[in-house]
Write a protein that holds these residues in place. Structure first.
Motif, PDB file in Angstrom:
ATOM      1  N   ASP A 187       0.832  -1.203   0.000  1.00 26.60           N
ATOM      2  CA  ASP A 187       0.000   0.000   0.000  1.00 26.60           C
ATOM      3  C   ASP A 187       0.869   1.257   0.000  1.00 26.60           C
ATOM      4  N   SER A 188       0.250   2.379  -0.311  1.00 25.62           N
ATOM      5  CA  SER A 188       0.902   3.683  -0.137  1.00 25.62           C
ATOM      6  C   SER A 188       0.621   4.144   1.284  1.00 25.62           C
ATOM      7  N   TYR A 189       1.664   4.481   2.003  1.00 23.82           N
ATOM      8  CA  TYR A 189       1.477   4.854   3.408  1.00 23.82           C
ATOM      9  C   TYR A 189       1.441   6.372   3.558  1.00 23.82           C
ATOM     10  N   ILE A 190       0.472   6.835   4.328  1.00 24.46           N
ATOM     11  CA  ILE A 190       0.345   8.260   4.643  1.00 24.46           C
ATOM     12  C   ILE A 190       0.971   8.466   6.021  1.00 24.46           C
ATOM     13  N   ASP A 191       2.095   9.137   6.041  1.00 20.25           N
ATOM     14  CA  ASP A 191       2.861   9.315   7.283  1.00 20.25           C
ATOM     15  C   ASP A 191       2.320  10.507   8.061  1.00 20.25           C
ATOM     16  N   LEU A 192       1.757  10.222   9.249  1.00 19.79           N
ATOM     17  CA  LEU A 192       1.235  11.269  10.117  1.00 19.79           C
ATOM     18  C   LEU A 192       2.335  11.671  11.090  1.00 19.79           C
ATOM     19  N   TYR A 193       2.620  12.952  11.194  1.00 14.71           N
ATOM     20  CA  TYR A 193       3.715  13.505  11.994  1.00 14.71           C
ATOM     21  C   TYR A 193       5.068  13.029  11.471  1.00 14.71           C
ATOM     22  N   PRO A 194       5.357  13.294  10.199  1.00 14.75           N
ATOM     23  CA  PRO A 194       6.621  12.824   9.597  1.00 14.75           C
ATOM     24  C   PRO A 194       7.859  13.366  10.320  1.00 14.75           C
ATOM     25  N   GLY A 195       8.833  12.464  10.478  1.00 17.88           N
ATOM     26  CA  GLY A 195      10.097  12.847  11.093  1.00 17.88           C
ATOM     27  C   GLY A 195      10.040  13.004  12.591  1.00 17.88           C
ATOM     28  N   ARG A 196       8.878  12.741  13.192  1.00 17.65           N
ATOM     29  CA  ARG A 196       8.733  12.884  14.638  1.00 17.65           C
ATOM     30  C   ARG A 196       8.259  11.574  15.257  1.00 17.65           C
ATOM     31  N   GLU A 197       8.692  11.331  16.469  1.00 21.41           N
ATOM     32  CA  GLU A 197       8.282  10.114  17.155  1.00 21.41           C
ATOM     33  C   GLU A 197       6.787  10.168  17.453  1.00 21.41           C
ATOM     34  N   SER A 198       6.099   9.080  17.136  1.00 20.73           N
ATOM     35  CA  SER A 198       4.655   8.995  17.364  1.00 20.73           C
ATOM     36  C   SER A 198       4.317   7.553  17.718  1.00 20.73           C
ATOM     37  N   ILE A 209       9.705  -2.574  10.678  1.00 13.82           N
ATOM     38  CA  ILE A 209       9.093  -2.292   9.378  1.00 13.82           C
ATOM     39  C   ILE A 209       9.344  -0.839   8.996  1.00 13.82           C
ATOM     40  N   ASN A 210       9.739  -0.617   7.751  1.00 12.77           N
ATOM     41  CA  ASN A 210       9.861   0.726   7.202  1.00 12.77           C
ATOM     42  C   ASN A 210       8.759   0.900   6.162  1.00 12.77           C
ATOM     43  N   PRO A 211       7.655   1.533   6.520  1.00 10.81           N
ATOM     44  CA  PRO A 211       6.527   1.631   5.585  1.00 10.81           C
ATOM     45  C   PRO A 211       6.880   2.458   4.346  1.00 10.81           C
ATOM     46  N   PRO A 212       6.299   2.124   3.216  1.00 15.05           N
ATOM     47  CA  PRO A 212       6.558   2.875   1.979  1.00 15.05           C
ATOM     48  C   PRO A 212       5.816   4.210   1.983  1.00 15.05           C
ATOM     49  N   ILE A 213       6.455   5.235   2.514  1.00 11.91           N
ATOM     50  CA  ILE A 213       5.806   6.535   2.681  1.00 11.91           C
ATOM     51  C   ILE A 213       5.611   7.202   1.317  1.00 11.91           C
ATOM     52  N   ARG A 214       4.367   7.523   1.006  1.00 18.52           N
ATOM     53  CA  ARG A 214       4.038   8.199  -0.252  1.00 18.52           C
ATOM     54  C   ARG A 214       3.574   9.632   0.011  1.00 18.52           C
ATOM     55  N   TYR A 215       2.857   9.806   1.137  1.00 12.58           N
ATOM     56  CA  TYR A 215       2.331  11.124   1.473  1.00 12.58           C
ATOM     57  C   TYR A 215       2.658  11.433   2.941  1.00 12.58           C
ATOM     58  N   LYS A 216       2.721  12.723   3.248  1.00 12.46           N
ATOM     59  CA  LYS A 216       3.038  13.151   4.608  1.00 12.46           C
ATOM     60  C   LYS A 216       2.094  14.275   5.027  1.00 12.46           C
ATOM     61  N   THR A 217       1.728  14.274   6.302  1.00 10.63           N
ATOM     62  CA  THR A 217       0.916  15.358   6.847  1.00 10.63           C
ATOM     63  C   THR A 217       1.065  15.370   8.370  1.00 10.63           C
ATOM     64  N   SER A 218       0.850  16.524   8.958  1.00  9.18           N
ATOM     65  CA  SER A 218       0.872  16.647  10.421  1.00  9.18           C
ATOM     66  C   SER A 218      -0.525  16.911  10.966  1.00  9.18           C
ATOM     67  N   ASP A 219      -1.532  16.671  10.142  1.00  7.39           N
ATOM     68  CA  ASP A 219      -2.915  16.890  10.553  1.00  7.39           C
ATOM     69  C   ASP A 219      -3.702  15.593  10.407  1.00  7.39           C
ATOM     70  N   ALA A 220      -4.306  15.137  11.508  1.00  8.67           N
ATOM     71  CA  ALA A 220      -5.005  13.847  11.498  1.00  8.67           C
ATOM     72  C   ALA A 220      -6.189  13.845  10.534  1.00  8.67           C
ATOM     73  N   PHE A 221      -6.933  14.954  10.474  1.00  5.90           N
ATOM     74  CA  PHE A 221      -8.073  14.989   9.567  1.00  5.90           C
ATOM     75  C   PHE A 221      -7.617  14.961   8.110  1.00  5.90           C
ATOM     76  N   ALA A 222      -6.484  15.606   7.834  1.00  2.42           N
ATOM     77  CA  ALA A 222      -5.941  15.561   6.470  1.00  2.42           C
ATOM     78  C   ALA A 222      -5.587  14.126   6.097  1.00  2.42           C
ATOM     79  N   ALA A 223      -4.988  13.383   7.056  1.00  2.00           N
ATOM     80  CA  ALA A 223      -4.643  11.983   6.798  1.00  2.00           C
ATOM     81  C   ALA A 223      -5.894  11.164   6.539  1.00  2.00           C
ATOM     82  N   TYR A 224      -6.936  11.393   7.354  1.00  2.00           N
ATOM     83  CA  TYR A 224      -8.198  10.680   7.173  1.00  2.00           C
ATOM     84  C   TYR A 224      -8.784  10.969   5.792  1.00  2.00           C
ATOM     85  N   SER A 225      -8.753  12.231   5.394  1.00  2.00           N
ATOM     86  CA  SER A 225      -9.311  12.634   4.101  1.00  2.00           C
ATOM     87  C   SER A 225      -8.538  12.012   2.944  1.00  2.00           C
TER      88      SER A 225
END
Length: 303
Positions: A187-198, A209-225
Motif C-alpha cells: 500500500d501507499s502509506y500516509i505518514d502522520l507527523y513525519p520525522g517525529r516520534e509517534s 518495518i519501514n513503511p513505503p511513505i508516499r504522502y506526509k501530513t501533520s494533521d489527522a483529519f488531512a490523513a483521514y481525508s
C-alpha cells in the motif's frame, strides 16, 4: 536574582515578543526591556536576540533556560506552600493530553477539581505524546494524559489502547476484517507527523518495518481525508478511530499492537503542591469513572 525578571524573560521567549509579554504581565514595554537589560547585566551574557519580528533566545540563554525554569518553579512551589500554611490553597496546574477523544472526560475532571479547589487555576493544552513528555521533563507541564514514553517522571498506567489502520472502504483487507501489518508494503502509506516520534512510528519500529511513505501530513483529519480519497492507508489509535465518518474503515492490526495510555507527572520533589493535589484528585476520578474510560475504546471497537 529577582524571580519576576526571570518570569518575564521566559514569557517573552514563549510569546516571541517583548510587547506581548509586557501587555500580558502588566508592564510597560520600556519596563520589561529594562528588566531584560538588568538580567543580562546580572548574568553577564546577552539573553535575547532582537529583530523586527520579535525576540529569540541566544545560545547562552538556551543553556540557562533549564535553570531559569527551575528557579521559577521553585519560587511558585514556595509561594503555594506558604499560602497553604496560611490556610489558602492556590497555584496553577498545566494539563495536557495527546488525545482529543478524552477532552470531554478531562474537562469533566477539571470542572470537579475546580469546585473542590477554586483557588487553583488550570491551563489546558494538547500535543503529541513525545512532545508533551519533553515539556513535562522541562518542568513546563504538570500533568499529561499520554501514551507511554521513557522519561524521568511518575507514570500511572490507565489502559491499553489497541492500534488500528485506516483504509478506504473498498480496500481488499476490509473483507478479512483485519490488516496484516506486513501488507503495508503493498500500500501507499500516509505518514502522520513525519520525522517525529509517534505511536505509529514506535509501532513500526517494534515490528522492524519501514513503511513505503508516499504522502506526509501533520494533521489527522488531512490523513483521514487522504485515506477516504483512496490515496493510501495510515495508522490510528483505537481511541481516535471514530472522530469522523466517511468512506473509511478502521481495521485492527495483526499481529495486534497495544499502546499503553496513562498519566505522566513530575517525580516527587519536582511536583508542585497544586499539581500533586490535581494528580491525587485525578486518580480518584479515574478510578470512579474507569468504566467510562474503557467504554470509549469498547464503543470504538463495536463501530
Amino acid at each position: 536574582m529577582e524571580v519576576e525578571k526571570v518570569k518575564a524573560l521566559l514569557r517573552a521567549i514563549d510569546l516571541g515578543n517583548m510587547s506581548s509579554a509586557a501587555t500580558e504581565l502588566g508592564y510597560t514595554p520600556s519596563g520589561i526591556s529594562r528588566m531584560m537589560a538588568s538580567l543580562e547585566e546580572e548574568t553577564g551574557v546577552r539573553l535575547v536576540n532582537r529583530n523586527r519580528n520579535g525576540i529569540s533566545p541566544t545560545e547562552a540563554c538556551k543553556q540557562l533556560l533549564p535553570s531559569f525554569i527551575s528557579l521559577v518553579n521553585s519560587a511558585n512551589h514556595l509561594e503555594q506552600n506558604i499560602a497553604e500554611i496560611s490556610g489558602v490553597i492556590t497555584g496553577e496546574v498545566r494539563v495536557a493530553t495527546a488525545y482529543s477523544t478524552y477532552y470531554k472526560f478531562l474537562t469533566d475532571l477539571i470542572k470537579e477539581f475546580c469546585v473542590e479547589y477554586p483557588g487553583i487555576a488550570v491551563d489546558v493544552t494538547a500535543g503529541r505524546s513525545s512532545a508533551l513528555m519533553a515539556e513535562l521533563e522541562r518542568d513546563k507541564l504538570d500533568f499529561c494524559l499520554i501514551s507511554y514514553r521513557e522519561g524521568t517522571c511518575e507514570w500511572i498506567h490507565l489502559i491499553d489502547d489497541p492500534f488500528y489502520i485506516w483504509v478506504p472502504n473498498e480496500h481488499p483487507a476490509v473483507a478479512d476484517g483485519v490488516y496484516d501489518i506486513h501488507r503495508i508494503y503493498d500500500d501507499s502509506y500516509i505518514d502522520l507527523y513525519p520525522g517525529r516520534e509517534s505511536d505509529g512510528s514506535l509501532m513500526f519500529k517494534s515490528y522492524d518495518i519501514n513503511p513505503p511513505i508516499r504522502y506526509k501530513t501533520s494533521d489527522a483529519f488531512a490523513a483521514y481525508s487522504m485515506v477516504e480519497a483512496g490515496l493510501g492507508v495510515t495508522t490510528v489509535n483505537g481511541v481516535s478511530i471514530n472522530q469522523w465518518h466517511g468512506n473509511v474503515t478502521a481495521l485492527p492490526i495483526s499481529p495486534s499492537y497495544n499502546v499503553p495510555i496513562g498519566i505522566a507527572v513530575p517525580e516527587t520533589g519536582r511536583i508542585s503542591p497544586a499539581a500533586k493535589r490535581f494528580r491525587d484528585f485525578a486518580l480518584v476520578f479515574f478510578e470512579e469513572h474507569k468504566r467510562r474510560v474503557m467504554d470509549i475504546i469498547n464503543d470504538n471497537d463495536k463501530k
